[in-house]
Design a protein around this motif. Structure first.
Motif, PDB file in Angstrom:
ATOM      1  N   ALA A   3       0.826  -1.208   0.000  1.00  0.00           N
ATOM      2  CA  ALA A   3       0.000   0.000   0.000  1.00  0.00           C
ATOM      3  C   ALA A   3       0.864   1.263   0.000  1.00  0.00           C
ATOM      4  N   LYS A   4       1.967   1.236   0.714  1.00  0.00           N
ATOM      5  CA  LYS A   4       2.871   2.388   0.751  1.00  0.00           C
ATOM      6  C   LYS A   4       3.413   2.693  -0.644  1.00  0.00           C
ATOM      7  N   ARG A   5       3.710   1.651  -1.410  1.00  0.00           N
ATOM      8  CA  ARG A   5       4.258   1.855  -2.752  1.00  0.00           C
ATOM      9  C   ARG A   5       3.192   2.327  -3.738  1.00  0.00           C
ATOM     10  N   TRP A   6       1.958   1.821  -3.568  1.00  0.00           N
ATOM     11  CA  TRP A   6       0.920   2.123  -4.541  1.00  0.00           C
ATOM     12  C   TRP A   6       0.185   3.429  -4.259  1.00  0.00           C
ATOM     13  N   THR A   7       0.135   3.868  -3.020  1.00  0.00           N
ATOM     14  CA  THR A   7      -0.662   5.058  -2.702  1.00  0.00           C
ATOM     15  C   THR A   7      -0.257   6.279  -3.523  1.00  0.00           C
ATOM     16  N   PRO A   8       1.035   6.617  -3.637  1.00  0.00           N
ATOM     17  CA  PRO A   8       1.371   7.783  -4.474  1.00  0.00           C
ATOM     18  C   PRO A   8       1.061   7.566  -5.959  1.00  0.00           C
ATOM     19  N   ILE A   9       1.121   6.324  -6.402  1.00  0.00           N
ATOM     20  CA  ILE A   9       0.749   6.036  -7.794  1.00  0.00           C
ATOM     21  C   ILE A   9      -0.742   6.274  -7.981  1.00  0.00           C
TER      22      ILE A   9
END
Length: 351
Positions: free
Chosen positions: A166-172
């Motif tokens: 989730a940390k990696r995808w949230t800014p995407i």
């Protein structure tokens, strides 16, 4: 109600180095010749699209849309499955996954991930230029090697993996929101998002992000014995893309869901050309239509038995036969007696 659009075809499994499969114009002519009305373009295939140019140039996007239109076709989506896969890779898969990335980032997982994120952002910008609303993708996987818990997983391992995902995808996802497009995760074995429960675990961690949506493909649910019709009832508001792919599951006394490391031909669960498997597409198209899904029905052809040309030809006919032109009136309108509030109150015995 709305009518599903189609038939469309995902070009990834058909693209090649020989004509007509090595250029967008050639593939458009081929697809139109089989009766398709839409094409889903794999954003990683430089023979069909220059993603960097598409993300930077509206004129270039108009050009490729024009190429499709010259054959009577619409571009349905730009697919980013391979780039999405590289957002999260467990180290055990590093060498295998390098093949999905640009050569300059091979052997460098951090650079590869950065490249993948940039690719996804470019796909979002290119989609905006093309007037598209959805980007099909994969989630990637950190926890997949620990799917079956033996030895027992350490407490918190899966939770830590999903926190990181989730940390990696949230800014995407935030960037997608800025561009006005949805990420449509294909729920797929090999991904951390491989069923409804794992999708919900992820969705909770991205705070129910409005752009964290779904690509529906029933074939993957047949292979893991998940109720693919109930899935539509549960998640229909999040379904933004649709792969029409068939499958069958024929367990024996020797193998079941896991397949015994066999080839696709010899697995109990295997993908089939449309109409050759066990998926109830009549029920699927009915449910999606009833829930007002108005996206594209896109053939994703994968079959270990049938020739791809036959699968493509039959697939267009199969999808076209399952599209439901929605009715504009009720079937029993002929027996209607009109609307009269006063009469309704008299019938009910009300003053």
């Amino acid at each position: 109600m709305k009518t599903i659009k189609g038939p469309a075809i995902f070009l990834a499994q058909f693209a090649g180095d020989a004509a007509p499969f090595n250029t967008l114009d050639g593939m458009c002519g081929w697809a139109a010749g089989h009766g398709y009305k839409g094409i889903q373009i794999p954003a990683w295939d430089g023979r069909l699209i220059d993603l960097k140019k598409a993300s930077d140039s509206k004129d270039y996007c108009d050009e490729i849309a024009g190429t499709a239109a010259s054959h009577g076709l619409t571009i349905t989506e730009l697919a980013t499955h391979l780039q999405g896969q590289l957002v999260a890779v467990h180290p055990v898969y590093d060498e295998l996954m390098d093949g999905f990335a640009a050569p300059e980032v091979h052997g460098n997982p951090a650079a590869r991930q950065e490249w993948a994120v940039d690719q996804l952002k470019r796909a979002a910008r290119a989609s905006k230029h093309l007037g598209l609303k959805t980007v099909p993708t994969f989630s990637g996987a950190l926890a997949w090697p620990f799917l079956y818990p033996f030895p027992q997983r350490p407490a918190g391992l899966v939770e830590a993996a999903f926190d990181e995902l989730a940390k990696r995808w949230t800014p995407i996802l935030d960037y997608f929101d800025e561009q006005g497009v949805d990420a449509a995760y294909e729920i797929h074995p090999g991904e951390d998002l491989h069923d409804g429960i794992t999708y919900e675990m992820f969705l909770e961690r991205v705070n129910n992000h409005s752009r964290a949506n779904l690509l529906y493909d029933p074939s993957h649910f047949v292979l893991q014995q998940l109720d693919y019709l109930d899935y539509i009832d549960i998640y229909h508001e999040r379904i933004k893309a649709f792969h029409v792919k068939d499958a069958e599951f024929n367990p024996t006394g020797r193998q079941g869901v896991y397949g015994g490391f066999q080839s696709w031909v010899n697995r109990a669960g295997r993908f089939r050309s449309l109409g050759d498997g066990q998926v109830d597409f009549g029920a699927i198209f009915s449910k999606l239509t009833a829930y007002d899904f108005d996206g594209w029905a896109v053939l994703e052809w994968e079959c270990a038995l049938k020739h791809p040309e036959d699968g493509a030809r039959e697939g267009a006919q199969f999808i076209d036969a399952h599209l439901i032109r929605v009715t504009e009136r009720a079937f029993d309108d002929f027996a209607g007696s009109g609307t009269d509030d006063a009469a309704n109150r008299r019938i009910l015995g009300l003053k």
